[in-house]
Design an enzyme around this catalytic site. Structure first.
Site, PDB file in Angstrom:
ATOM      1  N   GLU A 144       0.858  -1.183   0.000  1.00  0.00           N
ATOM      2  CA  GLU A 144       0.000   0.000   0.000  1.00  0.00           C
ATOM      3  C   GLU A 144       0.891   1.228   0.000  1.00  0.00           C
ATOM      4  O   GLU A 144       1.903   1.275   0.715  1.00  0.00           O
ATOM      5  CB  GLU A 144      -0.902   0.016   1.233  1.00  0.00           C
ATOM      6  CG  GLU A 144      -1.737   1.288   1.397  1.00  0.00           C
ATOM      7  CD  GLU A 144      -2.595   1.265   2.657  1.00  0.00           C
ATOM      8  OE1 GLU A 144      -3.014   0.165   3.068  1.00  0.00           O
ATOM      9  OE2 GLU A 144      -2.822   2.349   3.234  1.00  0.00           O
ATOM     10  N   GLU A 149      -2.517  11.720   3.298  1.00  0.00           N
ATOM     11  CA  GLU A 149      -3.290  11.145   4.387  1.00  0.00           C
ATOM     12  C   GLU A 149      -3.102  11.983   5.648  1.00  0.00           C
ATOM     13  O   GLU A 149      -2.025  12.501   5.927  1.00  0.00           O
ATOM     14  CB  GLU A 149      -2.852   9.704   4.659  1.00  0.00           C
ATOM     15  CG  GLU A 149      -3.749   8.957   5.624  1.00  0.00           C
ATOM     16  CD  GLU A 149      -3.346   7.508   5.788  1.00  0.00           C
ATOM     17  OE1 GLU A 149      -4.216   6.692   6.140  1.00  0.00           O
ATOM     18  OE2 GLU A 149      -2.157   7.188   5.582  1.00  0.00           O
TER      19      GLU A 149
END
Length: 344
Positions: A144, A149
């Site tokens: 990932e 974020e």
């Protein structure tokens, strides 16, 4: 003539061979456009996820049809695309959660240069957990990559990797600050290895105040690097469609070290989403002085304050994916090293 002395003809063959080898190597280092996700066909290239949030967020992900009906996904300003959340409904804390959108690209990639031109993001709002990221099958075995974020009132972007075991990074050769070096997604509360950005303008309200900018992620078999360029300082080669990472200077995140990138990352789909609370934002609610003063818990705040999320939206100008291929003709490149504050 000594029989051991090479003839002129043989020397010329050696020269040609060397030229072919080095010429081929140079050609293979050029990025060519593979896919452009933008404009009226943008959402045609994505699937809308409607299942339970894997991060246990207080969120109700809606379908493409419902998102269009509710105005949560569709055309934005200046030909860009809009992805928002419900900001009008007061909820019960036992309800499915606030309606939002999570989209995943229909196409997947292994390696490439991913250039996202984003004008607005949902970050820096209590209760939110927005992300632009990618991942492969059988998480975390195919890896990932989190490009954008953050949670709650954070104002620094967090870039991170999540993998299976035996992957660590050094944290050198970057402007960001390494937070953790072990990328194993099954350790430390699934934290992975991450670096925080070196500039506030790369996330949240400060990002939005400058009309955003460009995030560029280069993924090779040796490393994964992430750059951020504010709107006023986008490299000309990106604007011209001939991106050359070797000219961009030090990245904000440089993920390489004791990690075989090739065996840990493969077949990634690109994701945009905005969730609420969940495994990260809810768990750090009490340690966020701005947010904890608003409500005792993350879920109670998100349920009772819909108008707080009016600015929790993405405005995406484009996402371009480049892959390695033969070098373009030198005449196709526009000279100059100046920057241009435009969409790409």
């Amino acid at each position: 003539m000594n029989s051991m002395t090479p003839s002129f003809s043989n020397l010329w063959h050696y020269v040609l061979l060397i030229l072919l080898i080095f010429g081929s190597s140079a050609a293979a280092s050029t990025y060519n456009l593979d896919t452009k996700l933008a404009g009226s066909s943008f959402f045609d290239n994505f699937n809308f996820y409607t299942g339970p949030d894997p991060t246990n967020g207080f969120v109700n992900y809606v379908s493409a049809a419902e998102a269009a009906t509710l105005g949560l996904a569709g055309p934005g300003p200046n030909g860009a695309m809009y992805i928002g959340v419900d900001h009008s409904t007061t909820l019960s804390t036992s309800a499915p959660g606030r309606k939002s959108v999570r989209i995943s690209s229909k196409k997947s990639w292994t390696h490439g240069l991913f250039i996202a031109d984003i004008a607005h993001m949902p970050g820096g709002i209590c209760g939110t957990w927005p992300a632009f990221w990618s991942f492969g099958p059988n998480w975390p075995n195919s890896g990932e990559i989190d490009v954008i974020e953050g949670v709650n009132s954070n104002h620094d972007n967090l870039m991170s990797l999540h993998t299976s075991s035996d992957c660590t990074v050094a944290g050198s050769g970057q402007t960001g600050t390494l937070q953790s070096n072990n990328c194993d997604g099954n350790l430390n509360g699934n934290a992975g290895c991450g670096s925080t950005a070196s500039t506030d303008s790369s996330y949240g309200a400060s990002f939005n105040a400058i009309s955003g900018g460009v995030y560029a992620t280069e993924w090779t078999s040796q490393y994964i690097k992430i750059w951020f360029f504010p709107r006023s300082n986008i490299p000309q080669d990106i604007t011209n469609g001939v991106p050359d990472p070797e000219t961009w200077g030090t990245p904000q995140a440089n993920f390489q070290g004791s990690c075989d990138i090739a065996s840990h990352f493969a077949n990634h789909n690109l994701i945009f989403d905005t969730t609420f609370c969940g495994d990260w934002a809810a768990n750090v609610w009490s340690s966020d002085p701005v947010c904890k003063s608003k409500a005792p818990t993350c879920v109670s705040y998100v349920a009772s304050n819909p108008s707080a999320f009016i600015d929790a939206y993405w405005i995406i100008n484009s996402v371009k994916v480049y892959t390695l291929g033969p070098a373009a003709s030198s005449t196709s490149k526009k000279p100059g090293s100046s920057t241009k504050a435009t969409n790409i």
